[in-house]
Design an enzyme around this catalytic site. Structure first.
Site, PDB file in Angstrom:
ATOM      1  N   CYS A  30      -5.732 -70.430 -27.335  1.00 40.36           N
ATOM      2  CA  CYS A  30      -5.587 -69.181 -26.594  1.00 40.36           C
ATOM      3  C   CYS A  30      -6.939 -68.825 -25.985  1.00 40.36           C
ATOM      4  CB  CYS A  30      -5.132 -68.041 -27.501  1.00 40.36           C
ATOM      5  SG  CYS A  30      -3.645 -68.383 -28.470  1.00 40.36           S
ATOM      6  N   ARG A  33      -5.156 -61.552 -22.895  1.00 41.16           N
ATOM      7  CA  ARG A  33      -5.282 -62.923 -23.367  1.00 41.16           C
ATOM      8  C   ARG A  33      -4.141 -63.773 -22.846  1.00 41.16           C
ATOM      9  NH1 ARG A  33      -3.153 -62.813 -28.778  1.00 41.16           N
ATOM     10  NH2 ARG A  33      -3.984 -64.913 -29.157  1.00 41.16           N
ATOM     11  N   ASN A  62      -6.321 -68.651 -32.665  1.00 38.68           N
ATOM     12  CA  ASN A  62      -6.331 -69.764 -33.605  1.00 38.68           C
ATOM     13  C   ASN A  62      -7.762 -70.257 -33.843  1.00 38.68           C
ATOM     14  OD1 ASN A  62      -4.826 -71.430 -35.300  1.00 38.68           O
ATOM     15  ND2 ASN A  62      -4.664 -73.049 -33.777  1.00 38.68           N
TER      16      ASN A  62
END
Length: 332
Positions: free
Chosen positions: A2, A15, A78
């Site tokens: 991401c 995002r 992540n």
């Protein structure tokens, strides 16, 4: 996989969410009187309202990112191989499971400064949300109109970093990402000058040559560089609707095209959605992979003194606007 970016001066945050499968995501408004329950601390039954993208499991919103009514933003990204959660609690710290971090920070903090003070005392424990829900390895981007910071859980505790780039991706840890930007300081949106060999008649043959060397792949470190370049040079001095479009153009520069990234399991890693949150007026804007139209949900149009989250399923299918009448159609 991401990328999160922030424009504090304009109170815009958002995002891309890059994943090989849906996690049941939908836009969720959590009102002030919904009770958040925690493993190791008292429940919070009255808090700031928030809006963001979440899956809802057993009537509990599990936010990927959100902003509260005061304009504070937080996103989890992540961080595999580096994120560390402790098996034991620390009696002298604020013990939280990873999924509890966004609700507590956004529920109780009005500003980035307050969030920093809370996070300085946080001890993250390895409790999953429920059986079958492993604790996701995450780090977090937190921002408001005053700036942004990064919170990374390592085996020696939760590290907090000022984020002058206003960008976060995945691995490696944030200090390495920031240091790596030194390798690209000669890049520019302007035409290049011949420093290679001034005696040679070297000329530009197209626009954009000042940024030759900007990474084009979708690895986390390359996306960090590219996002920092695009975010650092993006023109934002326009009216709000156009500024929102510009924000999505920046995110588009780090989005994943279906088929361009294959996971070890043979699945497509793709940008499932991109979002922009206007922290000044509480509007959550988003696009999905299949629907590039900007959709919006307004926090302040909902009953913020309620007790149950409001759920807004995503608009996913293509929406194509014909400006003339297509053949074989009775309507525009």
């Amino acid at each position: 996989m991401c990328t999160s970016i922030s424009f504090p001066a304009h109170a815009l945050f958002g995002r891309t969410l890059d994943l090989e499968t849906s996690f049941g995501e939908q836009v969720v408004v959590t009102p002030r009187n919904y009770a958040f329950h925690f493993h190791h601390r008292p429940s919070v039954s009255n808090h700031f309202a928030m809006i963001g993208m979440a899956s809802v499991v057993n009537q509990v919103p599990l936010y990927a990112e959100a902003a509260n009514e005061k304009g504070l933003y937080m996103a989890g990204l992540n961080f595999p191989g580096n994120a560390f959660y402790f098996e034991q609690t620390d009696p002298g710290r604020e013990n939280l499971a990873p999924y509890e971090l966004i609700p507590l920070v956004l529920g109780t903090c009005a500003t980035l400064a307050q969030a920093r003070r809370l996070l300085e005392n946080v001890h993250l424990t390895a409790e999953p949300f429920a059986p079958g829900y492993p604790a996701a390895p995450l780090h977090w981007h937190i921002a408001d109109a005053t700036g942004s910071l990064v919170a990374e859980p390592m085996d020696d505790g939760l590290h907090l970093y000022e984020n002058p780039a206003d960008v976060l991706t995945n691995n490696p840890p944030f200090p390495f990402q920031l240091m790596n930007l030194n390798n690209y300081q000669t890049l520019s949106p302007n035409p290049p000058e011949n420093h290679f060999a001034p005696a040679l008649d070297l000329r530009t043959y197209g626009q954009g040559m000042g940024a030759i060397g900007l990474p084009g792949d979708t690895s986390p470190m390359s996306r960090f560089v590219r996002a920092a370049f695009l975010r650092g040079n993006a023109v934002m001095d326009m009216d709000d609707p156009v500024r929102i479009e510009q924000f999505f153009h920046v995110l588009g520069g780090v989005s994943m095209v279906r088929g361009s990234v294959i996971t070890p399991e043979g699945k497509n890693d793709e940008t499932r959605y991109a979002c922009c949150i206007d922290g000044a007026c509480g509007v959550y804007y988003y696009k999905t992979y299949e629907n590039s139209r900007i959709n919006a949900v307004s926090l302040f149009e909902e009953d913020l003194d309620g007790e149950q989250p409001q759920l807004f399923p995503l608009v996913r299918g293509p929406q194509i606007h014909f400006v003339n009448k297509p053949r074989g159609s009775d309507t525009l």
